[in-house]
Design an enzyme around this catalytic site. Structure first.
Site, PDB file in Angstrom:
ATOM      1  CD  GLU A 152      -2.579  -1.554   2.307  1.00 42.08           C
ATOM      2  OE1 GLU A 152      -2.086  -1.976   3.216  1.00 42.08           O
ATOM      3  OE2 GLU A 152      -4.140  -1.303   2.432  1.00 42.08           O
ATOM      4  CD  GLU A 171      -3.450  -6.280   3.720  1.00 42.09           C
ATOM      5  OE1 GLU A 171      -3.760  -7.196   2.813  1.00 42.09           O
ATOM      6  OE2 GLU A 171      -2.912  -5.331   3.781  1.00 42.09           O
TER       7      GLU A 171
HETATM    8  N1  CAA Z   1       4.479  -7.423  11.640  1.00 48.91           N
HETATM    9  C1  CAA Z   1       5.301  -7.787  12.794  1.00 48.91           C
HETATM   10  N2  CAA Z   1       6.339  -8.285  12.484  1.00 48.91           N
HETATM   11  C2  CAA Z   1       6.700  -8.931  11.274  1.00 48.91           C
HETATM   12  C3  CAA Z   1       5.989  -8.713  10.109  1.00 48.91           C
HETATM   13  C4  CAA Z   1       4.581  -8.056  10.092  1.00 48.91           C
HETATM   14  N3  CAA Z   1       4.057  -7.534   9.224  1.00 48.91           N
HETATM   15  N4  CAA Z   1       6.374  -9.363   9.159  1.00 48.91           N
HETATM   16  C5  CAA Z   1       7.445 -10.034   9.555  1.00 48.91           C
HETATM   17  N5  CAA Z   1       7.431  -9.806  10.856  1.00 48.91           N
HETATM   18  C6  CAA Z   1       8.811 -10.264  11.656  1.00 48.91           C
HETATM   19  C7  CAA Z   1       8.413 -11.761  11.942  1.00 48.91           C
HETATM   20  O1  CAA Z   1       7.713 -11.890  13.218  1.00 48.91           O
HETATM   21  C8  CAA Z   1       9.874 -12.043  12.399  1.00 48.91           C
HETATM   22  O2  CAA Z   1      10.325 -11.706  13.882  1.00 48.91           O
HETATM   23  P1  CAA Z   1      11.098 -12.463  14.970  1.00 48.91           P
HETATM   24  O3  CAA Z   1      12.405 -12.737  14.237  1.00 48.91           O
HETATM   25  O4  CAA Z   1      11.071 -11.733  16.122  1.00 48.91           O
HETATM   26  O5  CAA Z   1      10.258 -13.911  15.044  1.00 48.91           O
HETATM   27  C9  CAA Z   1      10.913 -11.300  11.424  1.00 48.91           C
HETATM   28  O6  CAA Z   1       9.752 -10.284  10.936  1.00 48.91           O
HETATM   29  C10 CAA Z   1      11.298 -12.114  10.473  1.00 48.91           C
HETATM   30  O7  CAA Z   1      10.237 -12.763   9.704  1.00 48.91           O
HETATM   31  P2  CAA Z   1      10.053 -14.203   9.498  1.00 48.91           P
HETATM   32  O8  CAA Z   1      10.985 -15.064  10.503  1.00 48.91           O
HETATM   33  O9  CAA Z   1       8.477 -14.638   9.392  1.00 48.91           O
HETATM   34  O10 CAA Z   1      10.754 -14.457   8.251  1.00 48.91           O
HETATM   35  P3  CAA Z   1      10.473 -15.475   6.918  1.00 48.91           P
HETATM   36  O11 CAA Z   1      11.510 -15.214   5.940  1.00 48.91           O
HETATM   37  O12 CAA Z   1      10.238 -16.751   7.586  1.00 48.91           O
HETATM   38  O13 CAA Z   1       9.053 -14.862   6.331  1.00 48.91           O
HETATM   39  C11 CAA Z   1       7.456 -13.482   5.408  1.00 48.91           C
HETATM   40  C12 CAA Z   1       9.029 -13.671   5.547  1.00 48.91           C
HETATM   41  C13 CAA Z   1       6.787 -14.385   4.335  1.00 48.91           C
HETATM   42  C14 CAA Z   1       7.416 -11.806   4.745  1.00 48.91           C
HETATM   43  C15 CAA Z   1       6.719 -13.517   6.810  1.00 48.91           C
HETATM   44  O14 CAA Z   1       7.398 -12.565   7.819  1.00 48.91           O
HETATM   45  C16 CAA Z   1       5.258 -13.025   6.913  1.00 48.91           C
HETATM   46  O15 CAA Z   1       4.338 -13.580   6.310  1.00 48.91           O
HETATM   47  N6  CAA Z   1       5.122 -11.665   7.458  1.00 48.91           N
HETATM   48  C17 CAA Z   1       3.723 -10.954   7.262  1.00 48.91           C
HETATM   49  C18 CAA Z   1       3.272 -10.579   6.049  1.00 48.91           C
HETATM   50  C19 CAA Z   1       1.867 -10.029   6.272  1.00 48.91           C
HETATM   51  O16 CAA Z   1       0.873 -10.788   6.484  1.00 48.91           O
HETATM   52  N7  CAA Z   1       1.695  -8.730   5.691  1.00 48.91           N
HETATM   53  C20 CAA Z   1       0.423  -7.768   6.067  1.00 48.91           C
HETATM   54  C21 CAA Z   1       0.297  -7.391   7.363  1.00 48.91           C
HETATM   55  S1  CAA Z   1      -1.348  -6.801   7.702  1.00 48.91           S
HETATM   56  C22 CAA Z   1      -1.357  -5.319   7.071  1.00 48.91           C
HETATM   57  O17 CAA Z   1      -0.432  -4.945   6.331  1.00 48.91           O
HETATM   58  C23 CAA Z   1      -2.748  -4.720   7.169  1.00 48.91           C
HETATM   59  C24 CAA Z   1      -2.950  -3.432   6.469  1.00 48.91           C
HETATM   60  O18 CAA Z   1      -3.221  -3.453   5.163  1.00 48.91           O
HETATM   61  C25 CAA Z   1      -2.761  -2.258   7.131  1.00 48.91           C
END
Ligand code: CAA
Length: 257
Positions: A114, A134
Site C-alpha cells: 500500500e 490481509e
Molecule cells: N508485522 C510484525 N512483524 C513482522 C511482520 C509484520 N507484518 N512481518 C515479519 N515480521 C517479523 C517476524 O515476526 C519475525 O520476527 P521474529 O524474528 O521476532 O520472530 C521477523 O519479522 C522475520 O520474519 P519471518 O521469520 O517470518 O521471516 P520469513 O522469511 O520466514 O517470512 C514473510 C517472511 C513471508 C514476509 C513473513 O514474515 C510474513 O508472512 N510476514 C507477514 C506478512 C503479512 O501478512 N503482511 C500483512 C500485514 S497486515 C497489513 O499490512 C494490514 C494493512 O493493510 C494495514
C-alpha cells in the site's frame, strides 16, 4: 541513543528515505509512521526538493506489512485510529510535489504494498514478493490497498489479489503494472543514482508541474484536466526555466537549471 526508524540521505535534493526496522522486516508500527510523517512534514517545506526515493533496510524486505504484533490486541476504535494515521502519512508521501519512487528490495506485503502504491512509480529487485495477504489474518487492507490497487492494476486483478491473499513475484508485478521495472537487487543503487542524475538535470519547476498535472488531472473529467494542463503549460513560460531550456537547445548546449 535510539536508532532512527527512518534514515534520511540527501543527494542534491533527491532524498532517499530508508525504513529502518530490518529485524521486523521493516513492518510499519505507530512509531515508524510517526517518524515518517515528521520527516515528510519537513520535506514538504523544502523548496529545493527534487525527488524522493523510499526503500527498506536490509536485503530481505521493503516493508512486510503493518505490524501484526502491534495490531493483534487492537479494538475497532484503535484499529481505526491506526489506519487513519497510516492513511494520512501515506497521503502526504503521495502528494509531495516531486516524484516519489519506491525501490522495492524484497517483501512488499500488506501495508508495504500500500505504501508502494502511493509512490509515483516503483522499481523492484528480482527477489521482490508482492501481495495483500490481509484476508489470511482475518482483515482487509487498511492502508489504502482496496482503492489504490484497482486504480493501478484494474479491479479484476485487485479483487483477485485482495480476496485470495496470494503472493506474486516481481515478474508478475511487472506484467500487471504494479512496478515499472525489475532488476537484480545489486543494481537498485545504480538505478537510484542514474535516476538522481536524470531528475537533477531537468527543470525543477517543470518536473513539479508534470506531476501536478497528472495527479490533479486524474481526479477530473478530461476537458477540465486538459484545461489544467494548458494552464500549467502556460505557467512554465512565466519562469526562467523555459527560457534557459529552449535557449540551450537552440544554442546546442546543456541547460543550466
Ligand atoms: N508485522 C510484525 N512483524 C513482522 C511482520 C509484520 N507484518 N512481518 C515479519 N515480521 C517479523 C517476524 O515476526 C519475525 O520476527 P521474529 O524474528 O521476532 O520472530 C521477523 O519479522 C522475520 O520474519 P519471518 O521469520 O517470518 O521471516 P520469513 O522469511 O520466514 O517470512 C514473510 C517472511 C513471508 C514476509 C513473513 O514474515 C510474513 O508472512 N510476514 C507477514 C506478512 C503479512 O501478512 N503482511 C500483512 C500485514 S497486515 C497489513 O499490512 C494490514 C494493512 O493493510 C494495514
Amino acid at each position: 541513543m535510539s536508532e532512527k526508524l527512518i534514515d534520511v540521505v540527501d543527494n542534491a535534493g533527491v532524498v532517499r528515505l530508508t525504513i529502518n526496522r530490518p529485524k521486523a522486516l521493516n513492518a510499519l508500527n505507530s512509531a515508524v509512521l510517526t517518524e515518517l510523517e515528521s520527516v515528510l512534514t519537513d520535506l514538504e517545506q523544502r523548496s529545493n526538493l527534487r525527488a524522493v526515493l523510499i526503500t527498506g533496510a536490509g536485503e530481505k524486505a521493503f516493508v512486510a506489512g503493518a505490524d501484526i504484533t502491534e495490531m493483534r490486541e487492537k479494538t475497532p476504535e484503535e484499529a481505526r485510529a491506526f489506519a487513519t494515521q497510516a492513511l494520512r502519512t501515506i497521503k502526504r508521501l503521495e502528494t509531495l510535489p516531486v516524484p516519489v519512487v519506491a525501490l522495492v528490495n524484497g517483501f512488499c506485503l500488506g501495508g508495504g504494498c500500500e505504501l508502494a502504491l502511493a509512490c509515483d512509480w516503483a522499481v523492484a529487485s528480482d527477489n521482490a514478493i508482492f501481495g495483500q495477504p490481509e484476508v489470511l489474518l482475518g482483515v482487509i487492507p487498511g492502508f489504502g490497498g482496496t482503492q489504490r490497487l484497482p486504480r493501478r492494476v484494474g479491479p479484476a486483478m485487485a479483487i483477485d489479489l485482495v480476496t485470495t491473499g496470494r503472493k506474486i513475484d516481481a515478474q508478475e508485478a511487472l506484467r500487471i503494472g504494479l512496478v515499472n521495472r525489475v532488476m537484480p537487487q545489486a543494481e537498485l543503487d545504480a538505478y537510484a543514482e542514474e535516476l538522481t542524475k536524470q531528475l537533477v538535470g531537468n527543470g525543477p519547476q517543470a518536473v513539479r508541474a508534470s506531476k501536478l498535472a497528472v495527479h490533479d488531472g486524474m481526479d477530473q473529467d478530461l476537458d477540465s484536466a486538459l484545461a489544467l494542463e494548458t494552464a500549467l503549460f502556460a505557467f512554465c513560460f512565466a519562469g526562467e526555466e523555459q527560457k534557459e531550456g529552449m535557449s540551450a537547445f537552440v544554442e546546442k548546449r546543456k541547460p543550466n537549471f
